[in-house]
Design a protein around this motif. Structure first.
Motif, PDB file in Angstrom:
ATOM      1  N   ALA A   1      58.198  45.130  23.208  1.00 22.42           N
ATOM      2  CA  ALA A   1      57.578  44.301  24.251  1.00 22.42           C
ATOM      3  C   ALA A   1      56.883  43.101  23.625  1.00 22.42           C
ATOM      4  CB  ALA A   1      56.584  45.125  25.064  1.00 22.42           C
ATOM      5  N   ASP A   2      56.837  42.022  24.373  1.00 19.84           N
ATOM      6  CA  ASP A   2      56.084  40.851  23.940  1.00 19.84           C
ATOM      7  C   ASP A   2      54.594  41.153  24.101  1.00 19.84           C
ATOM      8  OD1 ASP A   2      55.679  38.297  22.986  1.00 19.84           O
ATOM      9  OD2 ASP A   2      55.669  37.409  24.997  1.00 19.84           O
ATOM     10  N   VAL A   3      53.767  40.507  23.285  1.00 22.46           N
ATOM     11  CA  VAL A   3      52.312  40.660  23.369  1.00 22.46           C
ATOM     12  C   VAL A   3      51.722  39.293  23.658  1.00 22.46           C
ATOM     13  CG1 VAL A   3      50.199  41.358  22.190  1.00 22.46           C
ATOM     14  CG2 VAL A   3      52.332  42.609  21.767  1.00 22.46           C
ATOM     15  N   SER A   4      50.909  39.214  24.699  1.00 21.26           N
ATOM     16  CA  SER A   4      50.349  37.932  25.127  1.00 21.26           C
ATOM     17  C   SER A   4      48.846  38.059  25.295  1.00 21.26           C
ATOM     18  CB  SER A   4      50.984  37.489  26.444  1.00 21.26           C
ATOM     19  OG  SER A   4      50.355  36.318  26.943  1.00 21.26           O
ATOM     20  N   PHE A   5      48.138  36.959  25.009  1.00 20.11           N
ATOM     21  CA  PHE A   5      46.686  36.927  25.166  1.00 20.11           C
ATOM     22  C   PHE A   5      46.257  35.835  26.152  1.00 20.11           C
ATOM     23  CE2 PHE A   5      47.595  38.781  21.049  1.00 20.11           C
ATOM     24  CZ  PHE A   5      46.762  39.888  21.019  1.00 20.11           C
ATOM     25  N   VAL A   6      47.204  35.271  26.878  1.00 20.14           N
ATOM     26  CA  VAL A   6      46.877  34.211  27.827  1.00 20.14           C
ATOM     27  C   VAL A   6      46.286  34.820  29.099  1.00 20.14           C
ATOM     28  CG1 VAL A   6      48.698  32.740  26.894  1.00 20.14           C
ATOM     29  CG2 VAL A   6      49.152  34.170  28.900  1.00 20.14           C
ATOM     30  N   THR A   7      45.626  33.989  29.897  1.00 24.04           N
ATOM     31  CA  THR A   7      45.002  34.454  31.136  1.00 24.04           C
ATOM     32  C   THR A   7      46.066  34.850  32.157  1.00 24.04           C
ATOM     33  OG1 THR A   7      43.161  32.924  30.744  1.00 24.04           O
ATOM     34  CG2 THR A   7      43.370  33.859  32.958  1.00 24.04           C
ATOM     35  N   PRO A   8      46.030  36.077  32.687  1.00 20.24           N
ATOM     36  CA  PRO A   8      47.047  36.506  33.662  1.00 20.24           C
ATOM     37  C   PRO A   8      46.715  36.024  35.071  1.00 20.24           C
ATOM     38  CG  PRO A   8      45.558  38.322  33.204  1.00 20.24           C
ATOM     39  CD  PRO A   8      45.119  37.180  32.320  1.00 20.24           C
ATOM     40  N   ASP A   9      46.761  34.708  35.266  1.00 14.47           N
ATOM     41  CA  ASP A   9      46.417  34.142  36.572  1.00 14.47           C
ATOM     42  C   ASP A   9      47.651  34.079  37.470  1.00 14.47           C
ATOM     43  OD1 ASP A   9      47.896  32.072  35.541  1.00 14.47           O
ATOM     44  OD2 ASP A   9      46.169  30.772  35.156  1.00 14.47           O
ATOM     45  N   ARG A  10      47.549  33.365  38.570  1.00  8.47           N
ATOM     46  CA  ARG A  10      48.625  33.330  39.574  1.00  8.47           C
ATOM     47  C   ARG A  10      49.911  32.721  39.025  1.00  8.47           C
ATOM     48  NH1 ARG A  10      45.657  28.917  43.338  1.00  8.47           N
ATOM     49  NH2 ARG A  10      44.159  30.609  43.267  1.00  8.47           N
ATOM     50  N   ASP A  11      49.790  31.899  37.986  1.00  9.40           N
ATOM     51  CA  ASP A  11      50.979  31.248  37.428  1.00  9.40           C
ATOM     52  C   ASP A  11      51.592  32.034  36.270  1.00  9.40           C
ATOM     53  OD1 ASP A  11      50.699  29.046  39.171  1.00  9.40           O
ATOM     54  OD2 ASP A  11      49.172  28.170  37.839  1.00  9.40           O
ATOM     55  N   TYR A  12      51.016  33.181  35.954  1.00  7.36           N
ATOM     56  CA  TYR A  12      51.497  33.960  34.795  1.00  7.36           C
ATOM     57  C   TYR A  12      52.698  34.801  35.223  1.00  7.36           C
ATOM     58  CZ  TYR A  12      51.396  37.151  30.800  1.00  7.36           C
ATOM     59  OH  TYR A  12      51.720  37.893  29.686  1.00  7.36           O
ATOM     60  N   LYS A  13      53.869  34.481  34.686  1.00  6.14           N
ATOM     61  CA  LYS A  13      55.095  35.209  35.011  1.00  6.14           C
ATOM     62  C   LYS A  13      55.937  35.308  33.739  1.00  6.14           C
ATOM     63  CE  LYS A  13      55.321  33.729  39.858  1.00  6.14           C
ATOM     64  NZ  LYS A  13      54.024  33.038  39.843  1.00  6.14           N
ATOM     65  N   PRO A  14      55.617  36.245  32.865  1.00  7.85           N
ATOM     66  CA  PRO A  14      56.365  36.360  31.607  1.00  7.85           C
ATOM     67  C   PRO A  14      57.826  36.712  31.864  1.00  7.85           C
ATOM     68  CG  PRO A  14      54.936  38.271  31.925  1.00  7.85           C
ATOM     69  CD  PRO A  14      54.576  37.279  32.981  1.00  7.85           C
ATOM     70  N   PRO A  15      58.748  36.152  31.076  1.00  8.62           N
ATOM     71  CA  PRO A  15      60.175  36.354  31.317  1.00  8.62           C
ATOM     72  C   PRO A  15      60.709  37.670  30.759  1.00  8.62           C
ATOM     73  CG  PRO A  15      59.861  34.865  29.473  1.00  8.62           C
ATOM     74  CD  PRO A  15      58.501  35.167  30.008  1.00  8.62           C
ATOM     75  N   GLN A  16      59.909  38.443  30.091  1.00  6.05           N
ATOM     76  CA  GLN A  16      60.362  39.704  29.511  1.00  6.05           C
ATOM     77  C   GLN A  16      59.224  40.714  29.577  1.00  6.05           C
ATOM     78  OE1 GLN A  16      60.663  37.734  25.457  1.00  6.05           O
ATOM     79  NE2 GLN A  16      60.000  39.785  24.844  1.00  6.05           N
ATOM     80  N   ALA A  17      59.526  41.971  29.237  1.00  2.00           N
ATOM     81  CA  ALA A  17      58.499  43.021  29.232  1.00  2.00           C
ATOM     82  C   ALA A  17      57.361  42.609  28.304  1.00  2.00           C
ATOM     83  CB  ALA A  17      59.112  44.343  28.785  1.00  2.00           C
ATOM     84  N   THR A  18      56.129  42.647  28.831  1.00  2.00           N
ATOM     85  CA  THR A  18      54.984  42.090  28.100  1.00  2.00           C
ATOM     86  C   THR A  18      53.752  42.974  28.275  1.00  2.00           C
ATOM     87  OG1 THR A  18      55.789  39.825  28.409  1.00  2.00           O
ATOM     88  CG2 THR A  18      53.462  40.088  27.866  1.00  2.00           C
ATOM     89  N   ILE A  19      53.020  43.151  27.171  1.00  2.00           N
ATOM     90  CA  ILE A  19      51.670  43.715  27.216  1.00  2.00           C
ATOM     91  C   ILE A  19      50.705  42.545  27.117  1.00  2.00           C
ATOM     92  CG2 ILE A  19      49.954  45.111  26.017  1.00  2.00           C
ATOM     93  CD1 ILE A  19      51.894  46.809  27.421  1.00  2.00           C
ATOM     94  N   ASN A  20      49.881  42.359  28.140  1.00  2.00           N
ATOM     95  CA  ASN A  20      48.915  41.273  28.140  1.00  2.00           C
ATOM     96  C   ASN A  20      47.535  41.837  27.811  1.00  2.00           C
ATOM     97  OD1 ASN A  20      46.715  39.557  29.650  1.00  2.00           O
ATOM     98  ND2 ASN A  20      48.460  38.193  29.358  1.00  2.00           N
ATOM     99  N   LEU A  21      46.890  41.254  26.820  1.00  2.00           N
ATOM    100  CA  LEU A  21      45.525  41.627  26.447  1.00  2.00           C
ATOM    101  C   LEU A  21      44.646  40.401  26.658  1.00  2.00           C
ATOM    102  CD1 LEU A  21      47.572  42.987  24.005  1.00  2.00           C
ATOM    103  CD2 LEU A  21      45.467  44.278  23.749  1.00  2.00           C
ATOM    104  N   TYR A  22      43.893  40.437  27.723  1.00  2.00           N
ATOM    105  CA  TYR A  22      43.091  39.276  28.107  1.00  2.00           C
ATOM    106  C   TYR A  22      41.635  39.520  27.709  1.00  2.00           C
ATOM    107  CZ  TYR A  22      40.623  35.937  31.109  1.00  2.00           C
ATOM    108  OH  TYR A  22      39.794  34.950  31.582  1.00  2.00           O
TER     109      TYR A  22
END
Length: 274
Positions: free
Chosen positions: A25-46
């Motif tokens: 899975a991809d790992v992301s630290f960006v803000t998961p706001d209304r515009d956040y739509k990752p194109p692949q399976a992602t774990i978001n750590l905000y």
């Protein structure tokens, strides 16, 4: 500091012993706001909250010795860094929900295995220089009375399943260090309340004993020579202010003003550097 903590958490998810779906899975630290739509399976750590851990606050100064010098500095801060962990899938419908729930569950189980983050995961300034304390982590706990509804509202996105990971790091914001020489020897003299006497030692600039010099009280017949330990004693003096005179062969006399009393019987004299 925070970037190195981000890298540390990513290293945990990328570890060869982590579940395969977490590693891919991809790992992301960006803000998961209304515009956040990752194109692949992602774990978001905000990273959404940074607070001092007052329960771990230490008011005592830190004392460290290097050779014959002690240094004193203000204590470090213990800081809680709280991440909101969410899982995201590019699928749709029920498959999207199932994949997100599965990925989130794997992340929860994996992070829960490390109540203290292992040294092998530490990155950047969290590794060099080493943190003075281990890095504890708390998983899936929120503060008393804390709700997430307002959080999702602020981001402008529908609520979704999530859990928190809080890691406590050590921060040293203070760069002022006081230094002073270490105590090499401790000398204790004892006196008598019933038979007090003005005494002390004569020492050179290196604080070594100076034997064989004459010590007297100016204006009185009281006089004595120092012994091999540099000690002298002058009995029969009335309490009050007086002047000690140290007479040395080949050097000018040295006068030292002292106050003599039953509780102030001992007065050392340190000779100046020749």
């Amino acid at each position: 500091m925070f970037a190195d903590l981000d890298a540390t958490l990513q290293a945990m998810l990328d570890d060869p012993t982590a579940p395969a779906d977490l590693r891919t899975a991809d790992v992301s630290f960006v803000t998961p706001d209304r515009d956040y739509k990752p194109p692949q399976a992602t774990i978001n750590l905000y990273l959404h909250e940074v607070t001092e851990n007052r329960a771990l606050r230490d008011e005592a100064r830190v004392m460290e010795r290097t050779g014959t010098v002690w240094s004193s500095r203000l204590p470090s801060l213990r800081v809680d860094c709280s991440y909101l962990v969410t899982a995201w899938s590019a699928d749709t419908g029920g498959l999207k929900v199932a994949n997100e729930h599965r990925l989130l569950g794997l992340a929860l189980m994996w992070f829960s295995r490390f109540p203290v983050i292992a040294d092998r995961f530490l990155q950047g300034s969290l590794k060099h220089p080493p943190q003075p304390f281990p890095l504890p982590s708390v998983v899936a706990q929120t503060g008393e009375g804390q709700a997430m509804g307002h959080f999702w509202t602020a981001l402008g996105t529908p609520p979704r399943p999530a859990f928190s990971v809080t890691v406590t790091i050590t921060v040293d914001p203070f760069d002022q260090v006081e230094q002073f020489a270490a105590v090499e020897r401790l000398h204790i003299d004892t006196g008598s309340i019933t038979d007090p006497r003005l005494g002390g030692r004569v020492l050179d600039a290196a604080l070594s004993a100076v034997p064989g010099v004459v010590v007297s009280v100016v204006g009185t017949p009281l006089t004595a020579a120092t012994d091999v330990a540099g000690r002298f004693a002058l009995p029969g003096l009335e309490a009050g202010a007086c002047t000690l005179r140290v007479q040395r062969t080949g050097a000018p006399d040295l006068d030292v003003a002292v106050t003599y009393a039953v509780d102030r019987q001992f007065h050392d004299v340190v000779l100046p550097t020749p």
